[in-house]
Design a protein around this motif. Structure first.
Motif, short mmCIF file in Angstrom:
data_model
loop_
_atom_site.label_atom_id
_atom_site.label_comp_id
_atom_site.label_asym_id
_atom_site.label_seq_id
_atom_site.Cartn_x
_atom_site.Cartn_y
_atom_site.Cartn_z
N TRP A 1 46.96 33.75 17.97
CA TRP A 1 46.13 34.10 19.13
C TRP A 1 44.63 33.92 18.79
N LEU A 2 44.29 32.74 18.33
CA LEU A 2 42.93 32.46 17.87
C LEU A 2 41.96 32.36 19.05
N TYR A 3 40.78 32.93 18.91
CA TYR A 3 39.74 32.79 19.92
C TYR A 3 38.38 32.75 19.22
N TYR B 1 46.89 19.55 17.29
CA TYR B 1 47.20 19.44 18.72
C TYR B 1 47.55 20.86 19.14
N THR B 2 46.72 21.49 19.98
CA THR B 2 46.91 22.91 20.28
C THR B 2 47.24 23.20 21.75
N ALA B 3 47.52 22.14 22.51
CA ALA B 3 47.86 22.34 23.93
C ALA B 3 49.35 22.73 24.03
N ALA C 1 57.96 23.29 21.49
CA ALA C 1 57.62 21.99 20.89
C ALA C 1 56.43 22.15 19.95
N TYR C 2 55.43 22.92 20.39
CA TYR C 2 54.25 23.16 19.53
C TYR C 2 54.69 23.81 18.22
N GLY C 3 55.53 24.84 18.33
CA GLY C 3 56.00 25.54 17.12
C GLY C 3 56.76 24.60 16.19
N THR D 1 34.40 16.89 9.66
CA THR D 1 34.84 15.70 10.40
C THR D 1 35.72 16.13 11.57
N ASP D 2 35.68 15.33 12.62
CA ASP D 2 36.68 15.49 13.68
C ASP D 2 37.29 14.11 13.91
N VAL D 3 38.04 13.99 14.99
CA VAL D 3 38.85 12.79 15.15
C VAL D 3 38.04 11.49 15.10
N LEU E 1 37.31 11.08 11.22
CA LEU E 1 38.53 11.06 10.40
C LEU E 1 39.71 11.45 11.29
N ASP E 2 40.38 10.41 11.77
CA ASP E 2 41.60 10.63 12.58
C ASP E 2 42.76 10.76 11.61
N ILE E 3 43.26 11.98 11.48
CA ILE E 3 44.27 12.20 10.43
C ILE E 3 45.61 11.52 10.74
N THR E 4 45.77 11.03 11.97
CA THR E 4 47.03 10.31 12.28
C THR E 4 46.98 8.87 11.75
N HIS F 1 45.96 24.54 4.71
CA HIS F 1 46.47 24.05 5.99
C HIS F 1 46.69 25.25 6.92
N ILE F 2 46.25 25.11 8.16
CA ILE F 2 46.34 26.24 9.10
C ILE F 2 47.58 26.09 9.97
N SER F 3 48.36 27.17 10.03
CA SER F 3 49.56 27.15 10.86
C SER F 3 49.59 28.37 11.80
N SER G 1 35.39 20.21 15.02
CA SER G 1 34.74 20.54 16.30
C SER G 1 35.55 21.56 17.10
N GLY G 2 36.69 21.96 16.57
CA GLY G 2 37.51 22.96 17.26
C GLY G 2 36.99 24.37 17.01
N GLN G 3 37.75 25.35 17.46
CA GLN G 3 37.32 26.75 17.35
C GLN G 3 37.10 27.15 15.90
N LEU G 4 38.13 26.97 15.09
CA LEU G 4 38.04 27.43 13.69
C LEU G 4 37.06 26.58 12.90
N GLY G 5 37.13 25.26 13.09
CA GLY G 5 36.22 24.37 12.38
C GLY G 5 34.77 24.71 12.69
N SER H 1 56.38 21.37 15.99
CA SER H 1 55.43 20.40 15.40
C SER H 1 54.65 21.06 14.27
N LYS H 2 54.29 22.32 14.43
CA LYS H 2 53.52 23.01 13.38
C LYS H 2 54.42 23.28 12.16
N LEU H 3 55.69 23.55 12.41
CA LEU H 3 56.60 23.76 11.28
C LEU H 3 56.76 22.46 10.50
P1 NDP Z 1 41.26 23.42 18.34
O1 NDP Z 1 42.19 22.76 19.30
O2 NDP Z 1 40.11 24.22 18.85
O3 NDP Z 1 40.67 22.35 17.31
C1 NDP Z 1 41.46 21.33 16.78
C2 NDP Z 1 40.54 20.16 16.52
O4 NDP Z 1 41.32 19.11 15.96
C3 NDP Z 1 39.94 19.62 17.83
O5 NDP Z 1 38.55 19.38 17.65
C4 NDP Z 1 40.71 18.34 18.03
O6 NDP Z 1 40.02 17.36 18.76
C5 NDP Z 1 40.91 17.91 16.60
N1 NDP Z 1 41.92 16.88 16.47
C6 NDP Z 1 42.95 16.59 17.30
N2 NDP Z 1 43.61 15.50 16.87
C7 NDP Z 1 43.00 15.10 15.74
C8 NDP Z 1 43.20 14.03 14.84
N3 NDP Z 1 44.18 13.14 15.03
N4 NDP Z 1 42.39 13.91 13.76
C9 NDP Z 1 41.38 14.79 13.56
N5 NDP Z 1 41.12 15.82 14.39
C10 NDP Z 1 41.92 15.97 15.47
O7 NDP Z 1 42.15 24.31 17.39
P2 NDP Z 1 41.83 25.76 16.81
O8 NDP Z 1 40.55 25.74 16.08
O9 NDP Z 1 42.05 26.75 17.88
O10 NDP Z 1 43.03 25.90 15.78
C11 NDP Z 1 42.84 25.71 14.39
C12 NDP Z 1 44.20 25.79 13.72
O11 NDP Z 1 44.78 27.06 14.00
C13 NDP Z 1 45.21 24.76 14.21
O12 NDP Z 1 46.01 24.36 13.11
C14 NDP Z 1 46.09 25.52 15.18
O13 NDP Z 1 47.39 24.98 15.26
C15 NDP Z 1 46.10 26.88 14.52
N6 NDP Z 1 46.35 27.98 15.45
C16 NDP Z 1 45.66 28.05 16.64
C17 NDP Z 1 45.91 29.09 17.51
C18 NDP Z 1 45.19 29.19 18.81
O14 NDP Z 1 45.47 30.13 19.57
N7 NDP Z 1 44.27 28.26 19.14
C19 NDP Z 1 46.87 30.17 17.19
C20 NDP Z 1 47.51 30.00 15.92
C21 NDP Z 1 47.24 28.94 15.09
P3 NDP Z 1 40.31 17.27 20.35
O15 NDP Z 1 39.85 18.56 20.93
O16 NDP Z 1 39.49 16.07 20.76
O17 NDP Z 1 41.79 17.07 20.50
#
Ligand code: NDP
Length: 290
Positions: free
Chosen positions: A151-153, A63-65, A126-128, A32-34, A37-40, A100-102, A10-14, A130-132
């Motif tokens: 810089w994904l949008y 976690y992208t915050a 901290a984000y960097g 799937t989203d959380v 399928l909660d990957i944690t 896997h996206i990093s 449900s995120g940007q890339l998905g 965690s991604k590493l």
């Molecule tokens: P988003 O934050 O838009 O999407 C991430 C999705 O993962 C959200 O729907 C989020 O749900 C979901 N999510 C969070 N926790 C869990 C969990 N425990 N189980 C399953 N799903 C979960 O990310 P983007 O699409 O922007 O990013 C895609 C990838 O690209 C990520 O790996 C990110 O690190 C990487 N990336 C992103 C950049 C950016 O600028 N956005 C830049 C470089 C890399 P919820 O919203 O409810 O938390």
């Protein structure tokens, strides 16, 4: 039929992958989203993945915050790091390929030249970190491709492009940093590239090459440049003022320079990547249509 599981869908890339997946008939996409399928949750992830038995997983869950991660590093590391280990463990004994996206944030931004896949990561946030940790977990599986992007949008979700577009209509001035330089990535372009690569490999037109690949749009710019382009495209009178990062006090140390060298992915997968201005304008047109 080949099953392709997309997590964090449900995120940007998905969302961009989901939109483009309709062009790839003959594959069983599972998004799937959380909630599904909660990957944690290691046990739930193992049982879901074992039952589905996918041939590919694209892990977009994250976690992208970036700012909040400074105060919630444990949570960021749980989702971006340990949870990737859960996926890898769930795949033990299967032939499934993991994408896997990093991020560029695995680097500190002190390089004077574009980062290659072989450069040693040194995250400054901290984000960097965690991604590493997630990259390291993913690399435990030999059948893994890591795609570092920056810089994904997208027209989906919240991001810098939509924020500036929203403000361009109502503000007279906007202060935007000019001392962070990188390459934006339209998630739609990355989604198309991923699906082309996967389908090419399934159809034996391309080889599966494990390891790290960089992907962003072509060209190099600052956030100020992007904001200027957005304001111009919007036909707004708003003036964009270049400011230093120090004008926006933040706990996060963002990379000053995070350009990624894309030669590896372009050469191995014959990709033509659009320039950031072209893609930005495509995204803005789409936002205006919806
Ligand atoms: P988003 O934050 O838009 O999407 C991430 C999705 O993962 C959200 O729907 C989020 O749900 C979901 N999510 C969070 N926790 C869990 C969990 N425990 N189980 C399953 N799903 C979960 O990310 P983007 O699409 O922007 O990013 C895609 C990838 O690209 C990520 O790996 C990110 O690190 C990487 N990336 C992103 C950049 C950016 O600028 N956005 C830049 C470089 C890399 P919820 O919203 O409810 O938390």
């Amino acid at each position: 039929m080949t099953t392709i599981l997309v997590t964090g869908a449900s995120g940007q890339l998905g969302s961009e992958i989901r939109e483009r997946s309709v062009r790839f008939s003959g594959y069983n996409f599972v998004f799937t989203d959380v909630n599904e399928l909660d990957i944690t949750d290691a046990r739930a992830a193992a049982s879901y993945i074992t039952e589905l038995s996918p041939s590919w997983i694209i892990n977009c869950a994250a976690y992208t915050a970036v700012d909040r991660a400074e105060d919630e590093e444990d949570r960021a590391t749980l989702i971006n790091g340990s949870a990737v280990g859960n996926i890898v463990s769930a795949l033990e004994g299967s032939d499934c390929r993991l994408i896997h996206i990093s991020t560029d944030y695995v680097f500190d931004g002190n390089s004077p030249v574009p980062y290659s896949e072989n450069d040693t990561p040194s995250p400054a946030s901290a984000y960097g970190r965690s991604k590493l940790a997630g990259e390291k977990a993913a690399m435990c599986r030999p059948q893994t491709m890591i795609i570092r992007t920056s810089w994904l949008y997208s027209s989906y979700g919240s991001n810098f492009v939509k924020t500036i577009l929203g403000k361009a209509g109502s503000s007279q001035t906007l202060s935007v940093v000019f001392d962070q330089v990188g390459s934006p990535t339209y998630a739609a372009d990355l989604a198309s590239a991923l699906l082309e690569i996967i389908s090419g490999i399934i159809q034996n037109r391309l080889n599966f090459i494990p390891g790290i690949f960089n992907y962003s749009n072509e060209g190099v710019c600052s956030w100020y440049d992007i904001a200027n382009e957005i304001v111009m495209t919007a036909g707004s009178e708003c003036k964009v003022i270049p400011v230093r990062s120090s004008a926006w006090p933040s706990k996060v140390k963002r990379p000053a320079y995070s350009v990624l060298d894309k030669a590896r992915i372009k050469e191995n997968y014959s990709l033509t990547i659009p320039h950031w201005r072209t893609s930005l304008n495509n995204c803005i047109s789409k936002i205006n249509r919806t």
